[in-house]
Motif scaffolding. Structure first.
Motif, PDB file in Angstrom:
ATOM      1  N   GLU A 153       0.835  -1.211   0.000  1.00  0.00           N
ATOM      2  CA  GLU A 153       0.000   0.000   0.000  1.00  0.00           C
ATOM      3  C   GLU A 153       0.864   1.254   0.000  1.00  0.00           C
ATOM      4  O   GLU A 153       0.351   2.369   0.052  1.00  0.00           O
ATOM      5  CB  GLU A 153      -0.921   0.036   1.250  1.00  0.00           C
ATOM      6  N   ASP A 154       2.194   1.097  -0.018  1.00  0.00           N
ATOM      7  CA  ASP A 154       3.092   2.240   0.161  1.00  0.00           C
ATOM      8  C   ASP A 154       3.539   2.884  -1.140  1.00  0.00           C
ATOM      9  O   ASP A 154       3.965   4.040  -1.146  1.00  0.00           O
ATOM     10  CB  ASP A 154       4.367   1.808   0.916  1.00  0.00           C
ATOM     11  N   ILE A 155       3.500   2.132  -2.232  1.00  0.00           N
ATOM     12  CA  ILE A 155       4.053   2.664  -3.480  1.00  0.00           C
ATOM     13  C   ILE A 155       2.933   2.897  -4.483  1.00  0.00           C
ATOM     14  O   ILE A 155       2.199   1.975  -4.851  1.00  0.00           O
ATOM     15  CB  ILE A 155       5.120   1.717  -4.058  1.00  0.00           C
ATOM     16  N   ALA A 156       2.821   4.156  -4.915  1.00  0.00           N
ATOM     17  CA  ALA A 156       1.737   4.493  -5.844  1.00  0.00           C
ATOM     18  C   ALA A 156       2.262   5.105  -7.138  1.00  0.00           C
ATOM     19  O   ALA A 156       1.547   5.157  -8.135  1.00  0.00           O
ATOM     20  CB  ALA A 156       0.755   5.464  -5.170  1.00  0.00           C
ATOM     21  N   GLY A 201      11.468  -9.531  -0.194  1.00  0.00           N
ATOM     22  CA  GLY A 201      11.594  -8.218   0.442  1.00  0.00           C
ATOM     23  C   GLY A 201      12.929  -7.525   0.251  1.00  0.00           C
ATOM     24  O   GLY A 201      13.165  -6.445   0.811  1.00  0.00           O
ATOM     25  N   GLN A 202      13.799  -8.138  -0.565  1.00  0.00           N
ATOM     26  CA  GLN A 202      15.088  -7.488  -0.825  1.00  0.00           C
ATOM     27  C   GLN A 202      14.877  -6.170  -1.583  1.00  0.00           C
ATOM     28  O   GLN A 202      15.660  -5.228  -1.449  1.00  0.00           O
ATOM     29  CB  GLN A 202      15.929  -8.453  -1.673  1.00  0.00           C
ATOM     30  N   VAL A 203      13.842  -6.123  -2.385  1.00  0.00           N
ATOM     31  CA  VAL A 203      13.460  -4.870  -3.067  1.00  0.00           C
ATOM     32  C   VAL A 203      11.976  -4.627  -2.818  1.00  0.00           C
ATOM     33  O   VAL A 203      11.220  -5.558  -2.511  1.00  0.00           O
ATOM     34  CB  VAL A 203      13.729  -4.922  -4.593  1.00  0.00           C
ATOM     35  N   VAL A 204      11.559  -3.359  -2.979  1.00  0.00           N
ATOM     36  CA  VAL A 204      10.137  -3.046  -2.772  1.00  0.00           C
ATOM     37  C   VAL A 204       9.363  -3.061  -4.078  1.00  0.00           C
ATOM     38  O   VAL A 204       8.121  -3.063  -4.077  1.00  0.00           O
ATOM     39  CB  VAL A 204       9.959  -1.662  -2.092  1.00  0.00           C
ATOM     40  N   ALA A 205      10.103  -3.051  -5.207  1.00  0.00           N
ATOM     41  CA  ALA A 205       9.416  -3.001  -6.506  1.00  0.00           C
ATOM     42  C   ALA A 205      10.339  -3.530  -7.599  1.00  0.00           C
ATOM     43  O   ALA A 205      11.560  -3.592  -7.431  1.00  0.00           O
ATOM     44  CB  ALA A 205       9.010  -1.565  -6.831  1.00  0.00           C
ATOM     45  N   VAL A 206       9.715  -3.914  -8.716  1.00  0.00           N
ATOM     46  CA  VAL A 206      10.440  -4.200  -9.951  1.00  0.00           C
ATOM     47  C   VAL A 206       9.953  -3.136 -10.921  1.00  0.00           C
ATOM     48  O   VAL A 206       8.750  -2.845 -10.978  1.00  0.00           O
ATOM     49  CB  VAL A 206      10.091  -5.604 -10.509  1.00  0.00           C
ATOM     50  N   GLY A 222      -2.345 -13.265  -8.672  1.00  0.00           N
ATOM     51  CA  GLY A 222      -2.602 -12.900  -7.279  1.00  0.00           C
ATOM     52  C   GLY A 222      -1.387 -12.443  -6.496  1.00  0.00           C
ATOM     53  O   GLY A 222      -1.519 -11.891  -5.403  1.00  0.00           O
ATOM     54  N   GLU A 223      -0.183 -12.620  -7.049  1.00  0.00           N
ATOM     55  CA  GLU A 223       1.033 -12.313  -6.279  1.00  0.00           C
ATOM     56  C   GLU A 223       1.452 -10.852  -6.357  1.00  0.00           C
ATOM     57  O   GLU A 223       1.984 -10.290  -5.408  1.00  0.00           O
ATOM     58  CB  GLU A 223       2.184 -13.175  -6.823  1.00  0.00           C
ATOM     59  N   PHE A 224       1.271 -10.266  -7.537  1.00  0.00           N
ATOM     60  CA  PHE A 224       1.803  -8.914  -7.777  1.00  0.00           C
ATOM     61  C   PHE A 224       0.722  -7.993  -8.336  1.00  0.00           C
ATOM     62  O   PHE A 224      -0.304  -8.462  -8.833  1.00  0.00           O
ATOM     63  CB  PHE A 224       2.947  -8.978  -8.808  1.00  0.00           C
ATOM     64  N   LYS A 225       1.015  -6.675  -8.313  1.00  0.00           N
ATOM     65  CA  LYS A 225       0.133  -5.725  -9.008  1.00  0.00           C
ATOM     66  C   LYS A 225       0.981  -4.599  -9.601  1.00  0.00           C
ATOM     67  O   LYS A 225       2.088  -4.306  -9.105  1.00  0.00           O
ATOM     68  CB  LYS A 225      -0.944  -5.169  -8.063  1.00  0.00           C
ATOM     69  N   ILE A 226       0.452  -3.984 -10.638  1.00  0.00           N
ATOM     70  CA  ILE A 226       1.126  -2.851 -11.278  1.00  0.00           C
ATOM     71  C   ILE A 226       0.506  -1.586 -10.708  1.00  0.00           C
ATOM     72  O   ILE A 226      -0.722  -1.494 -10.591  1.00  0.00           O
ATOM     73  CB  ILE A 226       0.947  -2.909 -12.812  1.00  0.00           C
ATOM     74  N   VAL A 227       1.361  -0.614 -10.324  1.00  0.00           N
ATOM     75  CA  VAL A 227       0.832   0.631  -9.755  1.00  0.00           C
ATOM     76  C   VAL A 227       1.292   1.847 -10.569  1.00  0.00           C
ATOM     77  O   VAL A 227       2.326   1.808 -11.231  1.00  0.00           O
ATOM     78  CB  VAL A 227       1.254   0.814  -8.272  1.00  0.00           C
TER      79      VAL A 227
END
Ligand code: GLU
Length: 287
Positions: A153-156, A201-206, A222-227
């Protein structure tokens, strides 16, 4: 399609003649008319490839929707279909295409040292790359985006990546963009190798092109989402040897023909179009 039908009719006629020959009843029959092989001006790359009857194509092997290698070692995806259109216009059938894996960092060297004839591999056209290779196209317009864990919920948007550990790929435009943005970039060789660091958790995003991320998200439901919204322009080109202007012009002509007669849309619908909407291709850039 028409081309293929003609070839099939010719093949059927040839085998009918062969059978007639076995039965001793042949003779007097005319040679079946073979499909006219495309002819190209002597000395051009097109003439050399058509004459050889084979082409080596650099593409991605781990990117669903664009270039993903199957259990038989043959890649599938939109880039692969674009390469097949080019090969077929040279009179080269699919079995005579050699697929070579190109990761982001080795695309220019593989073209420069002749290991591949063309690269079709989510390959952004830019001025720096144009110093060492040439590009036909663009044939698709992507944009850099962000993939996070489904419950993040932190990266938008890209602003939220500043000072954060983010995975991308060595030699890619997104890795360079992330550094400029002030993210802490963890570099790997392929985007699929960014998924484990994201999971643990080594990175917060790809971060890379939206269409690559869409394929990775789709592959792992179900594992990831694009923001966020795409924040760069990544026009995909076909890489070829520097200053091979005749070949570049001919590939551009081939792309335009495929746009006009529906082969481009058909290629999209059979691959990336399974989850992404069709958009009209950008105009080719005959720089
Ligand atoms: N389109 C970008 C690039 O060419 C990212 C995708 C990739 O690395 O293949 O660098």
């Amino acid at each position: 399609m028409k081309r293929m039908r003609i070839a099939l009719v010719a093949a059927a006629a040839a085998s009918a003649l062969a059978l007639a020959g076995c039965a001793g009843g042949g003779g007097g029959g005319e040679e079946p008319t073979e499909e006219a092989a495309p002819t190209f001006e002597a000395g051009t790359t097109m003439a050399a490839l058509a004459e050889a009857g084979e082409i080596t194509v650099g593409t991605k092997f781990d990117q669903p929707l664009f270039g993903l290698v199957g259990p038989d070692g043959v890649p599938v995806g939109f880039d692969v279909e674009i390469a097949k259109i080019i090969a077929s216009e040279l009179g080269i059938s699919e079995e005579n295409i050699t697929w070579t894996e190109t990761v982001s960092a080795n695309r220019e060297p593989f073209i420069e040292n002749g290991q591949v004839d063309i690269v079709v591999a989510t390959y952004t056209i830019n001025d720096k790359r144009k110093e060492v290779v040439s590009f036909a196209g663009p044939y698709y317009l992507a944009g850099q985006s962000i993939l996070v864990l489904a419950d993040n919920e932190d990266i938008a948007s890209e602003e939220d990546l500043v000072g954060q550990p983010v995975c991308s790929v060595t030699g890619s435009t997104p890795a360079a963009n992330l550094k400029e943005l002030g993210a802490e970039v963890l570099e790997t060789d392929t985007y699929s190798n960014c998924l484990e660091p994201l999971r643990n958790g080594q990175v917060v995003a790809v971060s890379t092109d939206n269409v690559i991320l869409a394929g990775l998200a789709d592959q792992n439901p179900g594992e990831f989402k694009i923001v966020g919204e795409p924040f760069t322009e990544e026009p995909y080109g076909i890489g070829l040897a520097l200053e091979d202007t005749e070949f570049r012009t001919w590939i551009n002509d081939t792309l335009e023909a495929a746009y006009a007669d529906g082969r481009y849309e058909e290629a999209w619908n059979a691959t990336a179009g399974e989850i992404l909407p069709f958009v009209e291709p950008p105009a080719v850039d005959r720089y």
